[in-house]
Design a protein around this motif. Structure first.
Motif: not given
Length: 92
Positions: A17-46
């Protein structure tokens, strides 16, 4: 096979589960998105994005699909995991 219900997942599941979270964080940062921006795009809360990245929340499949779509990435590439499972001496 005997299935046993546990209140807390075994350590190897928490590690994945932690490894999955690390991969999500890496992909989000590579896309230059904040947690809030990713949440808005995915319709998931920050807060959910944060809990998933920290490995504190087991996300539903629908949530993983939304996150990968928001990252414009293949879900298998964003969340790939090395083949593993319970240790050989783990009865799970």
């Amino acid at each position: 096979m005997h299935l046993v219900s546990h209140d807390r997942p075994p350590p190897w599941v928490l590690d994945r589960r932690r490894a999955l979270g690390d991969q999500l964080r890496a992909a989000r940062l590579q896309a230059n998105l904040t947690q809030e921006a990713l949440g808005e795009l995915a319709e998931v809360d920050r807060q959910s994005v944060n809990r998933i990245e920290q490995g504190h929340q087991a996300p539903r499949l629908d949530t993983l699909i939304r996150l990968a779509d928001a990252l414009q990435a293949d879900i298998g590439l964003v969340f790939r995991q090395p083949p593993s499972g319970p240790p050989a001496d783990d009865p799970a």
